[in-house]
Scaffold this motif. Structure first.
Motif, PDB file in Angstrom:
ATOM      1  N   TYR A  16      13.555 -36.375 -17.815  1.00  0.00           N
ATOM      2  CA  TYR A  16      14.838 -36.414 -17.121  1.00  0.00           C
ATOM      3  C   TYR A  16      15.867 -35.528 -17.826  1.00  0.00           C
ATOM      4  O   TYR A  16      16.654 -34.833 -17.174  1.00  0.00           O
ATOM      5  CB  TYR A  16      15.340 -37.858 -17.044  1.00  0.00           C
ATOM      6  CG  TYR A  16      16.597 -38.023 -16.211  1.00  0.00           C
ATOM      7  CD1 TYR A  16      16.595 -37.723 -14.850  1.00  0.00           C
ATOM      8  CD2 TYR A  16      17.777 -38.478 -16.785  1.00  0.00           C
ATOM      9  CE1 TYR A  16      17.734 -37.868 -14.082  1.00  0.00           C
ATOM     10  CE2 TYR A  16      18.924 -38.625 -16.027  1.00  0.00           C
ATOM     11  CZ  TYR A  16      18.902 -38.326 -14.675  1.00  0.00           C
ATOM     12  OH  TYR A  16      20.051 -38.470 -13.913  1.00  0.00           O
ATOM     13  N   ILE A  17      15.852 -35.527 -19.156  1.00  0.00           N
ATOM     14  CA  ILE A  17      16.763 -34.649 -19.893  1.00  0.00           C
ATOM     15  C   ILE A  17      16.434 -33.184 -19.593  1.00  0.00           C
ATOM     16  O   ILE A  17      17.334 -32.353 -19.401  1.00  0.00           O
ATOM     17  CB  ILE A  17      16.685 -34.938 -21.405  1.00  0.00           C
ATOM     18  CG1 ILE A  17      17.302 -36.302 -21.717  1.00  0.00           C
ATOM     19  CG2 ILE A  17      17.389 -33.842 -22.206  1.00  0.00           C
ATOM     20  CD1 ILE A  17      17.198 -36.710 -23.178  1.00  0.00           C
ATOM     21  N   GLY A  18      15.151 -32.853 -19.539  1.00  0.00           N
ATOM     22  CA  GLY A  18      14.761 -31.491 -19.182  1.00  0.00           C
ATOM     23  C   GLY A  18      15.227 -31.118 -17.789  1.00  0.00           C
ATOM     24  O   GLY A  18      15.665 -29.986 -17.543  1.00  0.00           O
ATOM     25  N   PHE A  19      15.147 -32.071 -16.859  1.00  0.00           N
ATOM     26  CA  PHE A  19      15.638 -31.846 -15.496  1.00  0.00           C
ATOM     27  C   PHE A  19      17.141 -31.581 -15.507  1.00  0.00           C
ATOM     28  O   PHE A  19      17.630 -30.654 -14.845  1.00  0.00           O
ATOM     29  CB  PHE A  19      15.305 -33.063 -14.634  1.00  0.00           C
ATOM     30  CG  PHE A  19      16.102 -33.155 -13.358  1.00  0.00           C
ATOM     31  CD1 PHE A  19      15.761 -32.393 -12.254  1.00  0.00           C
ATOM     32  CD2 PHE A  19      17.198 -34.005 -13.273  1.00  0.00           C
ATOM     33  CE1 PHE A  19      16.506 -32.485 -11.072  1.00  0.00           C
ATOM     34  CE2 PHE A  19      17.940 -34.095 -12.109  1.00  0.00           C
ATOM     35  CZ  PHE A  19      17.594 -33.331 -11.008  1.00  0.00           C
ATOM     36  N   LEU A  20      17.898 -32.384 -16.273  1.00  0.00           N
ATOM     37  CA  LEU A  20      19.348 -32.191 -16.348  1.00  0.00           C
ATOM     38  C   LEU A  20      19.688 -30.801 -16.885  1.00  0.00           C
ATOM     39  O   LEU A  20      20.596 -30.129 -16.376  1.00  0.00           O
ATOM     40  CB  LEU A  20      19.976 -33.258 -17.250  1.00  0.00           C
ATOM     41  CG  LEU A  20      19.986 -34.696 -16.733  1.00  0.00           C
ATOM     42  CD1 LEU A  20      20.574 -35.629 -17.790  1.00  0.00           C
ATOM     43  CD2 LEU A  20      20.781 -34.806 -15.437  1.00  0.00           C
ATOM     44  N   ALA A  21      18.960 -30.362 -17.915  1.00  0.00           N
ATOM     45  CA  ALA A  21      19.212 -29.036 -18.483  1.00  0.00           C
ATOM     46  C   ALA A  21      18.950 -27.952 -17.450  1.00  0.00           C
ATOM     47  O   ALA A  21      19.737 -26.998 -17.313  1.00  0.00           O
ATOM     48  CB  ALA A  21      18.343 -28.832 -19.719  1.00  0.00           C
ATOM     49  N   LEU A  22      17.860 -28.083 -16.706  1.00  0.00           N
ATOM     50  CA  LEU A  22      17.504 -27.070 -15.711  1.00  0.00           C
ATOM     51  C   LEU A  22      18.557 -26.991 -14.607  1.00  0.00           C
ATOM     52  O   LEU A  22      18.975 -25.901 -14.199  1.00  0.00           O
ATOM     53  CB  LEU A  22      16.132 -27.394 -15.117  1.00  0.00           C
ATOM     54  CG  LEU A  22      15.603 -26.431 -14.062  1.00  0.00           C
ATOM     55  CD1 LEU A  22      15.452 -25.036 -14.640  1.00  0.00           C
ATOM     56  CD2 LEU A  22      14.271 -26.928 -13.518  1.00  0.00           C
ATOM     57  N   ILE A  23      19.010 -28.145 -14.106  1.00  0.00           N
ATOM     58  CA  ILE A  23      20.010 -28.146 -13.042  1.00  0.00           C
ATOM     59  C   ILE A  23      21.354 -27.655 -13.570  1.00  0.00           C
ATOM     60  O   ILE A  23      22.112 -26.986 -12.858  1.00  0.00           O
ATOM     61  CB  ILE A  23      20.148 -29.549 -12.430  1.00  0.00           C
ATOM     62  CG1 ILE A  23      18.811 -29.986 -11.829  1.00  0.00           C
ATOM     63  CG2 ILE A  23      21.215 -29.581 -11.350  1.00  0.00           C
ATOM     64  CD1 ILE A  23      18.286 -29.055 -10.747  1.00  0.00           C
ATOM     65  N   SER A  24      21.675 -27.972 -14.826  1.00  0.00           N
ATOM     66  CA  SER A  24      22.920 -27.476 -15.413  1.00  0.00           C
ATOM     67  C   SER A  24      22.922 -25.951 -15.458  1.00  0.00           C
ATOM     68  O   SER A  24      23.940 -25.306 -15.154  1.00  0.00           O
ATOM     69  CB  SER A  24      23.113 -28.060 -16.813  1.00  0.00           C
ATOM     70  OG  SER A  24      24.405 -27.797 -17.311  1.00  0.00           O
ATOM     71  N   ILE A  25      21.788 -25.363 -15.830  1.00  0.00           N
ATOM     72  CA  ILE A  25      21.674 -23.901 -15.826  1.00  0.00           C
ATOM     73  C   ILE A  25      21.839 -23.366 -14.403  1.00  0.00           C
ATOM     74  O   ILE A  25      22.535 -22.368 -14.173  1.00  0.00           O
ATOM     75  CB  ILE A  25      20.319 -23.470 -16.413  1.00  0.00           C
ATOM     76  CG1 ILE A  25      20.269 -23.798 -17.907  1.00  0.00           C
ATOM     77  CG2 ILE A  25      20.068 -21.980 -16.182  1.00  0.00           C
ATOM     78  CD1 ILE A  25      18.907 -23.603 -18.528  1.00  0.00           C
ATOM     79  N   SER A  26      21.223 -24.036 -13.435  1.00  0.00           N
ATOM     80  CA  SER A  26      21.311 -23.587 -12.040  1.00  0.00           C
ATOM     81  C   SER A  26      22.757 -23.597 -11.555  1.00  0.00           C
ATOM     82  O   SER A  26      23.200 -22.664 -10.873  1.00  0.00           O
ATOM     83  CB  SER A  26      20.446 -24.480 -11.143  1.00  0.00           C
ATOM     84  OG  SER A  26      19.089 -24.411 -11.530  1.00  0.00           O
ATOM     85  N   ILE A  27      23.500 -24.651 -11.905  1.00  0.00           N
ATOM     86  CA  ILE A  27      24.907 -24.728 -11.501  1.00  0.00           C
ATOM     87  C   ILE A  27      25.706 -23.610 -12.155  1.00  0.00           C
ATOM     88  O   ILE A  27      26.538 -22.952 -11.514  1.00  0.00           O
ATOM     89  CB  ILE A  27      25.499 -26.106 -11.865  1.00  0.00           C
ATOM     90  CG1 ILE A  27      24.861 -27.197 -10.997  1.00  0.00           C
ATOM     91  CG2 ILE A  27      27.014 -26.115 -11.683  1.00  0.00           C
ATOM     92  CD1 ILE A  27      25.305 -28.601 -11.361  1.00  0.00           C
TER      93      ILE A  27
END
Length: 445
Positions: free
Chosen positions: A372-383
């Motif tokens: 889940y932390i990895g998912f948050l990092a990926l979406i943060s980069i996308s934003i």
């Protein structure tokens, strides 16, 4: 469903609020008066005003947040109050305030990736399965049991790290240098993996699997035994690692189950490793009917999968370095994918909307904290990357206007800005429509 919605709401709330806090923090440093910082949208549930006159609010809809600044000084304001307006700030200050939001998302990604290194995780070792015939991995000479050591000269610590390093070159295409250690030890060797490159759609085939690269299948390890069952009578115990059964060396879990099922009532030699020592036994599967009444063999044991694991734990400095490297790599990968979409080299099916993002949020939350932390990092980069695109209505669009202002020596005319805003709205509407369409296609296909 509830977990998916909660994981999605938390992710969006955290990432958008962090983005807005970037704007707020730099705005305050530049002397801009911030009227309101709201976590969430809609009706205000709680609020307080600090000594700077900023109203901090918690709103009813927890899907992000916003910052409201003083754009123009009120009528009759004195010089000191006028200097607090955003539009009265210098070009450099306005640009810094706008740029701070996307940069905050990239900084958050660095911190999230760094936290994974500090926490330490058990990950599968990068030991490869036997590649399918005709795949690039098979043509390169890779064999089952090879341990992947480096990708294009960059060391990999685990299979998770290997996937990360392989994704971009596999999508880009060309030659990839792989350093591997053969199964059973021996001197490392360097192989050249030649791939054509291609798409990386969320609902498409896995680029690694297409190249013939996969993680070695887990070895069978015995779990709970049924009292009085054939396995218990044969002297097998929970925790035994099966090295061979029925003459088949190093069987996979599925192969072991198939062998047992195909030999009802027949004695099978089995060799297991227990407490570091090898034991040779014999087990006779008992005859039981399957779902269609045909006789199959059963030994009364839960067969589990066991893979070699490595602990990926880093110190503070190495964790931060990993966070920076992964964020830079993923930012570059995202920009290259966007460029290839514009050129038509990559399908627009890669564009995902809120339904797909929510689904991934729920999936990773169910898998555990680290995914889940990895998912948050990926979406943060996308934003962060999305907001840097030079599209009016986005932060990148404002920066584009500021660039034009710097070149012209004066502000962009209102009519040009308004026309740009209309174009930006149209582009964003089209992008959102495409994202929702892709979501619906994935949902119902």
């Amino acid at each position: 469903m509830v977990l998916t919605l909660l994981a999605f709401a938390f992710a969006l709330g955290l990432l958008v609020t962090f983005h807005e806090f970037g704007h707020y923090w730099v705005a305050r440093r530049c002397g801009v008066r911030v009227l309101r910082f709201s976590v969430g949208f809609g009706r205000i549930l709680w609020q307080r005003t600090d000594r700077h006159g900023t109203q901090w609010a918690l709103s009813a809809i927890p899907l992000g947040g916003y910052v409201k600044m003083l754009d123009e000084p009120p009528a009759g304001a004195d010089e000191a109050a006028s200097r607090e307006a955003f539009n009265r700030k210098s070009l450099g200050q306005r640009s810094a305030i706008v740029l701070a939001g996307p940069l905050a998302n990239l900084l958050l990604a660095i911190l999230l990736y760094a936290s994974l290194g500090l926490m330490g995780t058990l990950e599968p070792a990068a030991i490869l399965s036997t590649p399918a015939a005709g795949t690039p991995a098979a043509r390169a000479g890779l064999a089952g049991g090879d341990e992947l050591l480096r990708v294009d000269g960059v060391p990999v610590r685990s299979w998770t790290d290997a996937r990360w390093r392989l994704l971009d070159p596999l999508v880009r295409g060309g030659d990839i240098a792989l350093d591997v250690r053969p199964a059973g030890g021996g001197a490392p060797r360097t192989l050249q993996l030649r791939v054509r490159g291609g798409d990386a759609a969320p609902d498409g085939p896995d680029p690694l699997a297409e190249a013939g690269l996969g993680l070695v299948e887990p070895r069978p390890m015995l779990g709970e035994l049924i009292p009085g069952g054939a396995a218990e009578e044969a002297g097998l115990r929970a925790g035994d690692l099966v090295e061979a059964i029925g003459g088949v060396e190093q069987p996979s879990v599925s192969a072991m189950v198939d062998i047992i099922s195909a030999h009802p009532g027949q004695a099978l030699p089995v060799r297991v490793r227990r407490d570091g020592a090898e034991l040779s036994l014999s087990v006779t599967p008992r005859i039981q009917p399957d779902g269609e009444g045909a006789p199959v063999g059963r030994i009364g044991v839960l067969v589990q999968g066991e893979r070699p694991m490595v602990e990926a734990r880093l110190g503070l400095l190495d964790s931060l370095r990993q966070g920076v490297v992964r964020t830079v790599d993923m930012t570059g990968f995202s920009l290259r994918m966007m460029g290839r979409m514009v050129l038509g080299d990559v399908s627009l099916r890669n564009i995902s909307g809120p339904v797909t993002i929510a689904d991934y949020a729920g999936q990773t939350a169910r898998q555990g904290l680290e995914p889940y932390i990895g998912f948050l990092a990926l979406i943060s980069i996308s934003i962060g990357v999305l907001n840097l695109l030079p599209i009016p209505m986005l932060d990148g669009g404002h920066l584009l206007f500021y660039l034009i202002e710097a070149i012209r020596g004066r502000a962009v005319p209102d009519r040009m800005r308004e026309a740009g805003q209309r174009v930006g709205v149209a582009l964003l509407f089209g992008l959102m429509s495409l994202a929702f369409f892709n979501d619906l296609v994935r949902l119902f296909s």
